[in-house]
Write an enzyme that holds these catalytic residues in place. Structure first.
Site, PDB file in Angstrom:
ATOM      1  N   SER A 169      48.588  29.582  84.032  1.00 59.79           N
ATOM      2  CA  SER A 169      49.382  30.573  83.318  1.00 59.79           C
ATOM      3  C   SER A 169      48.764  30.903  81.974  1.00 59.79           C
ATOM      4  CB  SER A 169      50.797  30.034  83.106  1.00 59.79           C
ATOM      5  OG  SER A 169      51.564  30.995  82.428  1.00 59.79           O
ATOM      6  N   LYS A 200      55.002  26.276  88.631  1.00 54.88           N
ATOM      7  CA  LYS A 200      54.502  27.558  88.083  1.00 54.88           C
ATOM      8  C   LYS A 200      55.504  28.677  88.397  1.00 54.88           C
ATOM      9  CE  LYS A 200      51.716  30.832  86.580  1.00 54.88           C
ATOM     10  NZ  LYS A 200      51.950  32.047  87.289  1.00 54.88           N
ATOM     11  N   HIS A 226      58.380  28.361  86.101  1.00 55.85           N
ATOM     12  CA  HIS A 226      57.909  28.888  84.807  1.00 55.85           C
ATOM     13  C   HIS A 226      58.097  30.405  84.767  1.00 55.85           C
ATOM     14  CE1 HIS A 226      54.731  31.121  82.767  1.00 55.85           C
ATOM     15  NE2 HIS A 226      54.794  30.231  81.804  1.00 55.85           N
ATOM     16  N   ASN A 227      57.682  31.073  85.817  1.00 59.19           N
ATOM     17  CA  ASN A 227      57.798  32.535  85.839  1.00 59.19           C
ATOM     18  C   ASN A 227      59.262  32.977  85.848  1.00 59.19           C
ATOM     19  OD1 ASN A 227      55.048  32.268  86.169  1.00 59.19           O
ATOM     20  ND2 ASN A 227      54.899  33.997  87.558  1.00 59.19           N
ATOM     21  N   GLU A 265      60.536  32.647  82.478  1.00 60.39           N
ATOM     22  CA  GLU A 265      59.989  33.764  81.695  1.00 60.39           C
ATOM     23  C   GLU A 265      60.882  35.013  81.860  1.00 60.39           C
ATOM     24  OE1 GLU A 265      55.733  34.345  82.408  1.00 60.39           O
ATOM     25  OE2 GLU A 265      56.131  36.481  82.570  1.00 60.39           O
TER      26      GLU A 265
END
Ligand code: 2AM
Length: 484
Positions: free
Chosen positions: A130, A185, A188-189, A192
């Site tokens: 990332s 991941k 994480h997105n 976000e």
């Protein structure tokens, strides 16, 4: 230059190029290959000129140029291309060699690929990378998962190229087995999406409720970035609000309010639905983008449906201060929900996730990097078995002290007809989470009424199920109990 390369990379698009330039700058020799082979020479004679790269014109050449155990990293388009390269690499590699996927693969694919590659005697890593193109070059956040035996062989390379926190700790550590890296991941997105939505709601309120200019908001974000909200997303919002178009007006106000999305937020919500986790804030963030995308329909509706118009009568400064608290509290809820999802996934997929380590991996290099993640790391350091972030003493206190401001913001927004789905859904989750008793007793009664779905009783042991003949003509399906 060394005769053999430390690692090989397939996929010389910008991410791949930047990542290998980063590796080379840290002293590693990298062999590179690309499907369109011309790009190999273009790179070797261009950005890679005079550096420790070995250009390979075939996969055979790539594999032959690597030190053992060989490490081949793919940074290619997610999906079929990854499977194709795995198929082509397997016959060229030897037991103990490692195939790495650094692309944006969906975690179920990584689970499947890890098992498949391991069945061929090789090792596999699926790693989240990332930080975009700049991160790849200067230090990304990296979230590797896969075959645990592969980690010692790539650890040095990965941790050397990753972002670092102030004390030098790398934003890269082993996440867990098979698809764990890509799962983290993905979360994480999703987070976000949530962080962005929360900020967008604050902007919406300052603009349409308080009537603040972009320059005034720029000052607010600047101040927030110096406090507990300090983060990359607050920082770029500050800068966006100050950015002027050629005519001297703020560019952001000329941008069409129609959000795009590439699907990783949806993946996160899909996973939450599959695992039964209330990931409400991220869910609302994905749906908010969907609603924004219905631009033409909204324009039509705006002309046909009248409703409450914003009319703020309070103290503006007080409201801006409340907003900071509301953002902070909503963000805590979002991360608590994201961690809840990871904890459930760890149970379901048998991963040993390192929760504090994950916070540290997100602490630098990536889009959600923030000071706040340091506090999450501390929470898990203090209690590695923490069941929910909201039960950690620091966060419990933080939400409690933000609570009144947060409620004022949500109530005022609702009364003035400004949608704040992330902030309000977070508050509803919080109130539900701290409720000993929710109205699901009625819900269970309704389910039993129309579908004989049965219920448990609070005056009987858990696990004993009851059915009631609610209408008096339930016939043979009347009250029965059984143990499950
Ligand atoms: P290319 O340069 O030959 O297009 C990002 O798009 C990277 O993925 C590029 O290196 C690209 O290679 C590679 N890629 C995209 N689709 C591919 C496919 N179907 N097979 C192999 N590589 C592919």
């Amino acid at each position: 230059m060394k005769k053999l390369a430390d690692i090989g990379l397939i996929g010389l698009a910008v991410m791949g190029e930047n990542l290998v330039l980063n590796m080379e700058s840290k002293g590693f020799t990298v062999a590179v290959f690309n499907r369109t082979v011309d790009k190999v020479d273009a790179f070797i004679n261009g950005r890679g000129k005079g550096k420790n790269f070995i250009g390979a014109h075939s996969l055979q050449e790539l594999v032959a140029s690597l030190e053992r155990p060989r490490k081949v990293m793919m940074l290619v388009k997610a999906g079929q291309p990854v499977d194709n390269f795995i198929e082509q690499l397997i016959p060229l590699l030897e037991p103990g060699d490692i195939i790495i996927d650094g692309g944006n693969s969906h975690f179920p694919d990584t689970i499947r690929r890890t098992k498949y590659v391991e069945s061929k005697g090789l090792l596999y890593i699926g790693t989240g990378v990332s930080g975009g193109e700049e991160g790849a070059l200067k230090g990304p956040s990296m979230m590797p998962g896969g075959s645990p035996a592969a980690w010692p062989y790539v650890k040095d390379i990965f941790q050397s190229i990753s972002a670092k926190v102030e004390d030098g700790t790398p934003c890269c550590d082993w996440v867990g087995e098979d698809g764990a890296g890509h799962f983290v991941k993905m979360v994480h997105n999703g987070i976000e999406y949530g962080d962005m939505q929360i900020i967008n709601e604050a902007y919406h309120l300052m603009k349409d409720l308080l009537g603040m200019t972009d320059d005034e908001q720029h000052e607010v974000f600047k101040k927030w970035n110096e406090g507990k909200l300090n983060s990359y997303l607050i920082e770029i919002t500050r800068d966006i609000l100050a950015f002027k178009d050629e005519d001297g007006n703020p560019l952001v106000e000329k941008i069409l309010d129609k959000a795009g999305q590439k699907g990783t937020g949806k993946w996160t919500v899909d996973a939450a639905l599959d695992l039964g986790i209330p990931l409400t804030l991220i869910g609302e963030s994905v749906f908010s983008r969907c609603l924004s995308a219905q631009k033409d329909l909204r324009v039509k509706a705006s002309k046909e449906i009248s409703g409450t118009k914003p009319n703020f009568k309070g103290d503006k400064q007080q409201f801006v201060d409340d907003l900071e608290q509301a953002i902070y509290a909503s963000k805590i809820i979002s991360y608590a929900q994201g961690y809840d999802l990871m904890m459930q996934a760890a149970k379901e997929y048998h991963w040993n996730l390192n929760y504090g380590g994950i916070a540290l991996m997100w602490r630098g290099g990536c889009i959600i990097r923030s000071v706040f993640l340091g506090d999450i790391k501390k929470a898990f350091d203090q209690n590695p078995n923490l069941e929910n972030l909201l039960l950690d003493p620091f966060f419990k206190q933080a939400v409690q002290s933000a609570q009144e401001s947060w409620r004022r913001v949500c109530a005022t927004a609702l009364q003035n007809g400004i949608p704040v789905p992330a902030m309000t859904s977070a508050l509803c989750y919080f109130d539900g989470f701290r409720s000993e008793r929710l109205p699901a007793n009625l819900l269970q009664a309704q389910r039993d009424y129309f579908g004989a779905h049965q219920y448990e009783r609070i005056d009987r042991p858990r696990g004993e199920f009851f059915h009631t003949d609610w209408t008096g003509h339930g016939g043979s399906t009347a009250s029965s109990t059984y143990q499950v």
